[in-house]
Design an enzyme around this catalytic site. Sequence first.
Site, PDB file in Angstrom:
ATOM      1  CD  GLU A  82      -2.562  -1.322   2.651  1.00 20.17           C
ATOM      2  OE1 GLU A  82      -2.028  -1.021   3.737  1.00 20.17           O
ATOM      3  OE2 GLU A  82      -3.758  -1.646   2.564  1.00 20.17           O
ATOM      4  CB  CYS A 109      -8.048   1.784   8.341  1.00 19.17           C
ATOM      5  SG  CYS A 109      -7.631   1.262   6.669  1.00 19.17           S
TER       6      CYS A 109
END
Lengths: 662, 662
Positions: B325, B421
């Site tokens: 990521e 998240c």
Amino acid sequence: MKKNTERNMSVVKNNTLKIEPVPFKNVKITKGFWFEKFKLVKEEVLPYQWKTLNDEVPGAEPSHAIENFKIAAGESDSKFQGRVFQDSDVAKWLEAVSYCLAVEPDSELEKLADEVIALIGRAQQEDGYLNTYYTVAQPDKRWTDLRIGHELYCAGHMIEAGVAYYLATGKRNLLDIVIKFADYIDSVFGPEEGKKRGYPGHQEIELALVKLYQVTGNERYLNLSKFFIDERGKQPHYFDLEAEARGAKPRKRRHDYSQSHVPIREQEVAIGHAVRAMYFYSGAADVARLTGDQELANVCRRLWENVTNRQMYITGSIGSTVTGEAFSFDYDLPNDVAYAETCAAVGVILWAHRMLKLEVNSKYADVMERVLYNGMLSGMSLDGKRYFYINPLEVWPEANKKRPSKKFVSPVRQQWFTTACCPPNMARLIASLNNYIYSQTDGSTSEDSVYVHLYIDSKAEVEFENQKITINQETNYPWEDTVVFTIDADKAVDFTLNLRMPGWCRNPQVIVNDEEVITQGNAQGYFEIKRTWQPGDKVYLSLPMVIELIEANPQVRVNAGKVAIQRGPLVYCLEEVDNGPVLQDIVLPKEPELVAEFDPDLLGGVTVIKGKAYRSVSFDENNVLYKPIDYRKKEVDIVAIPYFSWVNRTPGEMIVWVRIEK
Amino acid sequence: MKKNTERNMSVVKNNTLKIEPVPFKNVKITKGFWFEKFKLVKEEVLPYQWKTLNDEVPGAEPSHAIENFKIAAGESDSKFQGRVFQDSDVAKWLEAVSYCLAVEPDSELEKLADEVIALIGRAQQEDGYLNTYYTVAQPDKRWTDLRIGHELYCAGHMIEAGVAYYLATGKRNLLDIVIKFADYIDSVFGPEEGKKRGYPGHQEIELALVKLYQVTGNERYLNLSKFFIDERGKQPHYFDLEAEARGAKPRKRRHDYSQSHVPIREQEVAIGHAVRAMYFYSGAADVARLTGDQELANVCRRLWENVTNRQMYITGSIGSTVTGEAFSFDYDLPNDVAYAETCAAVGVILWAHRMLKLEVNSKYADVMERVLYNGMLSGMSLDGKRYFYINPLEVWPEANKKRPSKKFVSPVRQQWFTTACCPPNMARLIASLNNYIYSQTDGSTSEDSVYVHLYIDSKAEVEFENQKITINQETNYPWEDTVVFTIDADKAVDFTLNLRMPGWCRNPQVIVNDEEVITQGNAQGYFEIKRTWQPGDKVYLSLPMVIELIEANPQVRVNAGKVAIQRGPLVYCLEEVDNGPVLQDIVLPKEPELVAEFDPDLLGGVTVIKGKAYRSVSFDENNVLYKPIDYRKKEVDIVAIPYFSWVNRTPGEMIVWVRIEK
């Protein structure tokens, strides 16, 4: 001189005409473009591969392939090493050696081959079984995991080698070994009660069995091939059943990786592992032709259309995703993360050749030529010492190094690979290229015809029932326009010479003996010249090599606004070494003036394409990431080289698809 | 009316001016674009998240987050479930709730929050430690795996929640819990003999400790934050040492994933996990400012230049690779396999806001605005019920389904995620947006100044030492050009009003009370209006929203020959639902005539951009894959919509970057 259009349409009207390659022993490539490649294979690739098979290349990944045969023969007590399909490297080496021996006897090479064959014979089991991995490492597990075991795949390659060695040398040593093995396989697999209804996880034996049938005349091999093809993908699924039998945990698999998700007759599009697919379709085309199975032939045609009109790179390469080394889906042809495996390119040639046998049509030879000169040939460096497994159409080396998802693409050729399928596969293809140039009608038609599919400097001796003809083909193809054929024979001969009209050529023309001009071909895309030929008759084929800008179907989203530069059969590319970095910034003007120029000193002698294009001005000036559009541009010189020759100089960025003002 | 350019340059000349956000309790967003988003967060996101935290959403991935606290408090005997960082979901929920309560009291919500806080208190250990995973599942393993344990990360989020709840409600219940925890952490970590020289695997506590320092005045928290920032990446590497101490096999790690490959002061480019990087740089900017550390400030500036001029999507999103990521490298910004995580977009806003505090410069607010309206806002559907974790700039849904390497990109928003998240992170950002609009000088300067960074309909009460000013901002931004400020106070007031000149705007203009016209800003990119203001004075800011075509630096190879359409702060995109499939085939003419049109019925009311463009003619006609170029084209109508609003209708293809004739 008179036009000959009427006569052109007279002979080959239907697609069921039976033609066969002119036997490869009767065709010699003696000079020119492909002769040089053949020499590389014979002088570089095969000796190097022999060393790797014997673990004699320092620093190279151990092969252990010859050692494995020694263990299986009881002549070494070391342990099996390598992949389950390691035997196939030896088989492909022997097959390529066979083609070399067919071209030119070489007693030393033949002696070496005979020794290897003798070793293989000693490694063969009493019942005919031949596979070093299972014999040595898993003696109780024979035929228990066809999905990944590769036993039938290795068998196929060994059969191909046995047939090739027999045809090249007349010796039956390896042929007898593979016949014994094939007979044993036939006793294990088949539709009959008590036999296994299995088939290979990796197709290959299907086309090999056809070859064995053709040299032996034994129909059991053809039937077994047909069985493997038709059994594949039936439910309950054999790979699930065998897994269950092994006590393996049941897994929901789609089985499209191995084209066994449904039976072939239900398959609409090419899917899964590209090499498996090519070998599969090749075997299917063979079986369709030899059994007259029109339904299967139609499946082959349907899959051909899908592959060539939906899933093929302009280089003739296939397989657009690294995941499963596979086809992805229609029009999904990314250039930078192309897989385009060299073995799959070889597979395209194998399949195209068989489609051409199934029905004469220049579209098959067009594809064969496209992949031969581009997507396959790019697999080897000009010096024959380095190889691509993956053949991208666009590289940005920094991305291949730093972007994890692009690391699988190497921007330079490698010395060798752990899975070393590609170099020997290219080797056997190039060594057998004389088999792909000419076809002739077999005894099933009353007329004698010769077909020329590829324009390669060569000499073919064509034997018919009542006449024998020598065809000399002289050309500097792919660099020059002209191909000259000289017909030689003891006496005047009656036959039809069919010359393929390349799909890339807009105005091809034939002149026979300076008198007869032909500009139109037949429905199959061939110039068809039927006449009584006098010894010494000449045919001049002119194939004007205009520089063409080719665009992709807009559905290929990544190529929107771009063209590939093509001249004759060659696809071109731009390299950083000639054009500087950030090649995507280059834009061709509308209707650019491009010129072709042969440079004897560049890349072993290639025709380069030169011209003017533009780059953005803001590139020099601006250090920001985004800004309002600036329409200014500056003129730059560009140089394009044949794609196959890329990265034989300083490595760097490369693109095939170039932006154009349109 | 007179030009005011001289005076414009008078006040803010240096970059060391200290400014602070106008306290969020003093700013209200009461209507307009962002008020609607705030309502969605309060009415949709937070209640939904509360249900997920309590495992009350049928079919959704279990969260177990509240249950974990019950177990840690000894009130349940089930087992810990969820990720090691599951606690942070509760913390982010509480933080977002705090911001909502600051805007508008809600006794029911506050009661719920108090109950959760009480539970958290009961889950806290005697010594102050607070982490349900380690307390419940690995009681002996506290602080043994900072690299992946997320203890300090969760601590950081809980501290942020504690500070926010205190500032919103005046209650110390959660603040006291986190102070106790922070004091304990301070006793464990630090440069002193006997303390651990460790730091978090996922940064977050650094910026949280600064917040705690700011509400408590306790410098130990600031020092601990500075320690975590500076200790990071030193050799021998803490993560290697702790692994060794655990008896784990030593692994050669580069540690760039967590920006701990070298100390921050040696870091030249942004690298690794994008969210970690943003939180890290945010903490560093805070510490640089509060400690006057110019070297660290320069590191922040250097990394800012790298991120915004080399590694940022035009939407303000960052992180161009799914692997880790993470950032990949300069100019590598693929649109279709962008990661562009919503949390990273939130992180950009956090960092930009802190850079703005470090030094006033409109470039920071420009980026903050860019990501807010584009790369972050795209993370949530218009109804607030679905979310993007990944925000691509180009999708071809068939590829996301069929190409394995693109399956990580969803072409539609999801209901929720296993690692959830992003939705709560967006929620807390949107709920606290009133904190990002205005800044004011603190006591360190003699002049009172107010800065307006974002144009959002709102009312701010700004308190200086000797005067109190109310600023009413009225606007229909981002749809309309005009922003009207009304200054209110009990008496005439002396202060400087600084209005950001958006980087996207070519001809901004200010008119004060219909008399004074200003067209030039100061070196920091703000209109600086210093005067004695009478109650009721008005300032009219005009920001002409011309449709701009933005091109990328040519180094961004994927965007060559393409432009992004931008109007005001909004980046536009084309969707299949408006423009048909194969959007890459569309090409804008050179200097296209595009018009903006507000459509109140579309997508909740958006300004669309309409115009003429071309498509290839051959698209309709041709079924082949490659053919010689065809220059013909046909005119088509196109409609572009704001990027943030994409895929709120029929899912399909989408592009941000559109080809243009150039």
